[in-house]
Design an enzyme around this catalytic site. Structure first.
Site, PDB file in Angstrom:
ATOM      1  N   HIS A 201      22.722 -48.160  17.906  1.00 40.44           N
ATOM      2  CA  HIS A 201      22.606 -48.491  19.413  1.00 40.44           C
ATOM      3  C   HIS A 201      22.165 -47.963  19.492  1.00 40.44           C
ATOM      4  O   HIS A 201      20.810 -48.178  20.708  1.00 40.44           O
ATOM      5  CB  HIS A 201      24.008 -47.913  19.550  1.00 40.44           C
ATOM      6  CG  HIS A 201      24.362 -47.741  21.482  1.00 40.44           C
ATOM      7  ND1 HIS A 201      24.709 -48.921  22.095  1.00 40.44           N
ATOM      8  CD2 HIS A 201      24.213 -46.659  22.048  1.00 40.44           C
ATOM      9  CE1 HIS A 201      24.806 -48.408  22.999  1.00 40.44           C
ATOM     10  NE2 HIS A 201      24.979 -47.431  23.162  1.00 40.44           N
TER      11      HIS A 201
ATOM     12  N   ARG B 145      12.153 -30.651  25.305  1.00 42.24           N
ATOM     13  CA  ARG B 145      11.083 -31.316  25.927  1.00 42.24           C
ATOM     14  C   ARG B 145      11.510 -31.480  27.098  1.00 42.24           C
ATOM     15  O   ARG B 145      11.281 -32.319  27.686  1.00 42.24           O
ATOM     16  CB  ARG B 145      11.548 -33.076  24.826  1.00 42.24           C
ATOM     17  CG  ARG B 145      10.442 -32.310  23.496  1.00 42.24           C
ATOM     18  CD  ARG B 145      11.050 -33.558  22.402  1.00 42.24           C
ATOM     19  NE  ARG B 145      11.016 -33.421  21.456  1.00 42.24           N
ATOM     20  CZ  ARG B 145      10.789 -32.436  20.290  1.00 42.24           C
ATOM     21  NH1 ARG B 145      11.976 -31.469  20.645  1.00 42.24           N
ATOM     22  NH2 ARG B 145      10.040 -32.010  19.218  1.00 42.24           N
TER      23      ARG B 145
END
Length: 160
Positions: free
Chosen positions: A97, A136
């Site tokens: 996915h 991040r």
């Protein structure tokens, strides 16, 4: 460049680009909102620091990262929008996915950018783990939102 080698919040200021009259549409994925809202904050702080006006920054939500492509097209087709910044996060799982979503979004945003001849920025995190995403999105590797904002600014100045 790998974010382990470069802090995502560090950039070289471009003094020659005037964005005071530029309008930015920021499309934010509703999925992993703790991550995407942090990215959004990094974008807005950077755009304001670079000279954008708060009233020229528009925020819209997409249900997920996959939907950023169509949402970005809706924004890019508007004459009053100069650049679109797309923010999302897809975390690697146990199935393919992840690969399908990441590829579709990257290709879709590229197509929108080319179709409307406007910067459409890929501010999508594609980490292996939630911790990498957090690192991040304002963590130890900086904020990808800052990098996305500067990509938009630099692309707007590209043909000045």
């Amino acid at each position: 460049m790998a974010s382990s080698l470069k802090n995502l919040s560090e950039y070289v200021k471009n003094k020659d680009i005037d964005i005071s009259n530029k309008r930015f549409a920021i499309v934010v994925s509703d999925y992993y909102t703790d991550i995407t809202e942090s990215l959004f904050n990094g974008v807005v702080e950077t755009l304001l620091k670079e000279g954008a006006k708060e009233e020229n920054i528009f925020k819209e939500y997409a249900p997920g990262t996959y939907e950023l492509t169509l949402a970005s097209q809706y924004m890019a087709q508007l004459d009053e929008v100069d650049a679109v910044i797309c923010l999302g996060c897809v975390i690697q799982g146990e199935t393919k996915h992840f690969d399908f979503i990441c590829h579709a979004v990257a290709q879709g945003l590229t197509n929108v950018s080319l179709k409307y001849d406007k910067p459409v920025i890929f501010g999508v995190l594609t980490p292996n783990t939630m911790q990498q995403a957090l690192d991040r999105a304002g963590g130890k590797h900086g904020n990808k939102g800052v990098e996305a904002a500067m990509a938009a600014v630099k692309m707007l100045g590209f043909n000045q």
